[in-house]
Design a protein around this motif. Structure first.
Motif, PDB file in Angstrom:
ATOM      1  N   TYR A  41       0.830  -1.206   0.000  1.00 45.13           N
ATOM      2  CA  TYR A  41       0.000   0.000   0.000  1.00 45.13           C
ATOM      3  C   TYR A  41       0.866   1.258   0.000  1.00 45.13           C
ATOM      4  O   TYR A  41       0.599   2.199  -0.757  1.00 45.13           O
ATOM      5  N   LEU A  42       1.885   1.261   0.857  1.00 46.14           N
ATOM      6  CA  LEU A  42       2.780   2.424   0.894  1.00 46.14           C
ATOM      7  C   LEU A  42       3.522   2.601  -0.427  1.00 46.14           C
ATOM      8  O   LEU A  42       3.696   3.729  -0.904  1.00 46.14           O
ATOM      9  N   ASP A  57       2.467   1.696  -3.416  1.00 43.41           N
ATOM     10  CA  ASP A  57       1.491   2.235  -4.368  1.00 43.41           C
ATOM     11  C   ASP A  57       1.179   3.707  -4.093  1.00 43.41           C
ATOM     12  O   ASP A  57       1.010   4.492  -5.022  1.00 43.41           O
ATOM     13  N   TYR A  58       1.096   4.064  -2.843  1.00 47.46           N
ATOM     14  CA  TYR A  58       0.754   5.442  -2.474  1.00 47.46           C
ATOM     15  C   TYR A  58       1.833   6.422  -2.930  1.00 47.46           C
ATOM     16  O   TYR A  58       1.538   7.471  -3.478  1.00 47.46           O
ATOM     17  N   PHE A  59       3.096   6.054  -2.680  1.00 41.72           N
ATOM     18  CA  PHE A  59       4.186   6.984  -3.010  1.00 41.72           C
ATOM     19  C   PHE A  59       4.613   6.920  -4.470  1.00 41.72           C
ATOM     20  O   PHE A  59       5.042   7.910  -5.042  1.00 41.72           O
ATOM     21  N   GLY A  96       2.624   5.481  -7.021  1.00 37.26           N
ATOM     22  CA  GLY A  96       1.458   5.643  -7.878  1.00 37.26           C
ATOM     23  C   GLY A  96       1.309   4.546  -8.898  1.00 37.26           C
ATOM     24  O   GLY A  96       0.901   4.794 -10.033  1.00 37.26           O
ATOM     25  N   THR A  97       1.595   3.317  -8.509  1.00 40.83           N
ATOM     26  CA  THR A  97       1.530   2.201  -9.451  1.00 40.83           C
ATOM     27  C   THR A  97       0.191   1.484  -9.430  1.00 40.83           C
ATOM     28  O   THR A  97       0.055   0.434 -10.044  1.00 40.83           O
ATOM     29  N   PRO A 127      -2.875  -0.793  -8.015  1.00 38.58           N
ATOM     30  CA  PRO A 127      -2.948  -1.909  -7.072  1.00 38.58           C
ATOM     31  C   PRO A 127      -1.810  -2.917  -7.232  1.00 38.58           C
ATOM     32  O   PRO A 127      -1.704  -3.854  -6.445  1.00 38.58           O
ATOM     33  N   MET A 186       0.687  -3.426  -4.271  1.00 36.41           N
ATOM     34  CA  MET A 186       0.052  -4.105  -3.145  1.00 36.41           C
ATOM     35  C   MET A 186      -0.180  -5.576  -3.456  1.00 36.41           C
ATOM     36  O   MET A 186       0.031  -6.435  -2.600  1.00 36.41           O
TER      37      MET A 186
END
Length: 120
Positions: free
Chosen positions: A66-67, A69-71, A73-74, A76, A79
């Protein structure tokens, strides 16, 4: 008269022997029950350890994904990939605890480094 005392004494000895045998049997039963309870507690402890290691590996994988993906921007994909890696790590931890897969011995690690030419 002496015969009567002898009989009373023999009767007392028999009663005492039967009471002692009964107490010994109860003590053995209690000891066996305590040993079984101790083994059960050990089993529950091992089950809690195994389940917590498995679940924590999955949670760490999901959190890192999750982190990521958040930073980055890939979407899902980070994760999903790190969740699967966490699942695999959890399964490996469970197999190590159970004894199916042995942890690498420190001497084996040193041999790997020498083979690679790291000079350690």
């Amino acid at each position: 008269m002496t015969d009567h005392r002898e009989e009373d004494l023999e009767e007392r000895r028999r009663r005492l022997a039967s009471e002692l045998a009964e107490r010994d049997g109860k003590a053995r039963d209690e000891e066996r029950a305590e040993r079984n309870a101790d083994e059960t507690r050990k089993g529950y402890g091992m089950a809690m350890k195994i389940s917590s290691e498995f679940i924590s590996a999955i949670i760490v994988g999901a959190l890192l994904g999750y982190l990521f993906d958040y930073f980055v921007g890939t979407g899902p994909w980070g994760m999903i990939v790190l969740l699967l890696i966490g699942f695999c790590a959890g399964v490996l931890n469970v197999m190590r605890v159970v004894g199916i897969v042995a942890s690498p011995h420190p001497a084996d690690r040193r041999m790997e480094f020498k083979d690679k030419g790291d000079g350690r």
